[in-house]
Scaffold this active site. Structure first.
Site, PDB file in Angstrom:
ATOM      1  N   TYR A  51     -32.080 -19.381   3.618  1.00 55.80           N
ATOM      2  CA  TYR A  51     -33.156 -18.593   3.016  1.00 55.80           C
ATOM      3  C   TYR A  51     -32.687 -17.722   1.859  1.00 55.80           C
ATOM      4  CZ  TYR A  51     -31.009 -15.782   6.648  1.00 55.80           C
ATOM      5  OH  TYR A  51     -30.086 -15.178   7.438  1.00 55.80           O
ATOM      6  N   THR A  82       0.822  -1.216   0.000  1.00 56.71           N
ATOM      7  CA  THR A  82       0.000   0.000   0.000  1.00 56.71           C
ATOM      8  C   THR A  82       0.860   1.272   0.000  1.00 56.71           C
ATOM      9  OG1 THR A  82      -1.337  -1.339   1.478  1.00 56.71           O
ATOM     10  CG2 THR A  82      -2.115   0.895   1.054  1.00 56.71           C
ATOM     11  N   ASP A  87      -8.985  -5.739  -4.111  1.00 50.62           N
ATOM     12  CA  ASP A  87      -9.929  -4.745  -3.595  1.00 50.62           C
ATOM     13  C   ASP A  87     -10.366  -3.791  -4.705  1.00 50.62           C
ATOM     14  OD1 ASP A  87     -10.159  -5.522  -0.995  1.00 50.62           O
ATOM     15  OD2 ASP A  87      -9.046  -3.836  -0.159  1.00 50.62           O
ATOM     16  N   PRO A  88     -11.591  -3.958  -5.195  1.00 55.54           N
ATOM     17  CA  PRO A  88     -12.062  -2.969  -6.190  1.00 55.54           C
ATOM     18  C   PRO A  88     -12.073  -1.536  -5.649  1.00 55.54           C
ATOM     19  CG  PRO A  88     -13.411  -4.950  -6.246  1.00 55.54           C
ATOM     20  CD  PRO A  88     -12.524  -5.074  -5.034  1.00 55.54           C
ATOM     21  N   HIS A  89     -12.132  -1.377  -4.303  1.00 57.45           N
ATOM     22  CA  HIS A  89     -12.142  -0.004  -3.769  1.00 57.45           C
ATOM     23  C   HIS A  89     -10.750   0.620  -3.671  1.00 57.45           C
ATOM     24  CE1 HIS A  89     -12.036  -1.940   0.475  1.00 57.45           C
ATOM     25  NE2 HIS A  89     -10.878  -1.356   0.312  1.00 57.45           N
TER      26      HIS A  89
HETATM   27  C1  LIG Z   1      -6.317  -2.175   1.465  1.00 55.59           C
HETATM   28  C2  LIG Z   1      -5.455  -3.344   1.590  1.00 55.59           C
HETATM   29  C3  LIG Z   1      -5.884  -4.523   2.227  1.00 55.59           C
HETATM   30  C4  LIG Z   1      -7.266  -4.749   2.808  1.00 55.59           C
HETATM   31  O1  LIG Z   1      -7.893  -3.645   3.247  1.00 55.59           O
HETATM   32  P1  LIG Z   1      -9.489  -3.451   3.224  1.00 55.59           P
HETATM   33  O2  LIG Z   1      -9.646  -2.003   2.914  1.00 55.59           O
HETATM   34  O3  LIG Z   1      -9.907  -3.822   4.599  1.00 55.59           O
HETATM   35  O4  LIG Z   1     -10.084  -4.329   2.163  1.00 55.59           O
HETATM   36  C5  LIG Z   1      -5.007  -5.582   2.297  1.00 55.59           C
HETATM   37  N1  LIG Z   1      -3.782  -5.490   1.777  1.00 55.59           N
HETATM   38  C6  LIG Z   1      -3.323  -4.401   1.135  1.00 55.59           C
HETATM   39  C7  LIG Z   1      -1.951  -4.421   0.540  1.00 55.59           C
HETATM   40  C8  LIG Z   1      -4.152  -3.277   1.017  1.00 55.59           C
HETATM   41  O5  LIG Z   1      -3.701  -2.189   0.369  1.00 55.59           O
END
Ligand SMILES: *Cc1c(COP(=O)(O)O)cnc(C)c1O
Length: 204
Positions: free
Chosen positions: A189, A75, A158-160
């Protein structure tokens, strides 16, 4: 008969791990402390020699190895771990000694860059650098790690993140769907139509 007691399961992650990895180990009951951080090399990648030494030490201590996690796109720095080397260690060195573990790729942040390997016109064919070529193409090393994604057991995307979708959106991709069945719980259900294709049932 000698009874060998194991000292606890371990998961190996790079020093660049996202905080959600020890969080996951804690939730699973494996324990955040049993997620062992492997030091990085000077390029900020998991040091594969240190990983190998850590796996050997776990085997000597009779500790079952649950998984090795490679981060494909950290990240903070965008660093890419040596996935090809990790798979080679597992498939060649350890499998021949009957030692098996899952290889998980955390591509939450970097997963979408796999699209740079594909030609837009060829529907998923593995051709490098679609036309027009990206201004900053991935290095040969990074390209090789991305080309090995399909050999990993599980991948998070992560699509976000770089998919630019609204938060929260997450995907866990399995190479073998039977792996998901091991941890699946079904809501009686939701989508109980037996003619539904199993992998499309969202209630699971
Ligand atoms: C964002 C991220 C995640 C998981 O984070 P969430 O926002 O909780 O889905 C895991 N690993 C990396 C390297 C990330 O950048």
């Amino acid at each position: 008969m000698t009874l060998v007691l194991s000292c606890g399961n371990v998961i190996f992650v790079p020093g660049s791990q996202h905080y959600s990895l020890p969080k996951g180990a804690a939730i699973l009951g494996i324990g955040a402390d049993n997620m062992k951080s492997i030091p990085l090399d000077i390029y900020g990648r998991m040091d594969s020699d240190k990983l190998e030494a850590a796996i050997d030490a776990a085997i000597d201590a009779n500790q079952p190895i649950v998984a090795v996690v490679a981060v494909i796109g950290s990240t903070e720095e965008g660093t890419v771990d040596p996935l090809e080397k990790i798979l080679e260690l597992r498939d060649q060195k350890y499998r021949s000694k009957d030692i098996e573990f899952a290889v998980h790729v955390d591509a939450a942040w970097g997963g979408y860059f796999a699209s740079l390997l594909r030609d837009a016109s060829s529907d998923g064919a593995r051709q490098r650098f679609s036309t027009p070529a990206p201004v900053l193409p991935m290095s040969t090393y990074v390209t090789t790690q991305y080309e090995n994604l399909g050999r990993a057991d599980t991948i998070t995307v992560d699509p976000h993140k770089t998919g630019y979708l609204p938060y929260p959106a997450g995907a866990l991709c399995y190479r073998n769907i039977a792996m998901r069945s091991l941890i699946a719980f079904e809501a009686p259900y939701i989508n109980s139509d037996p003619s539904e294709k199993e992998e499309l049932i969202l209630g699971t």
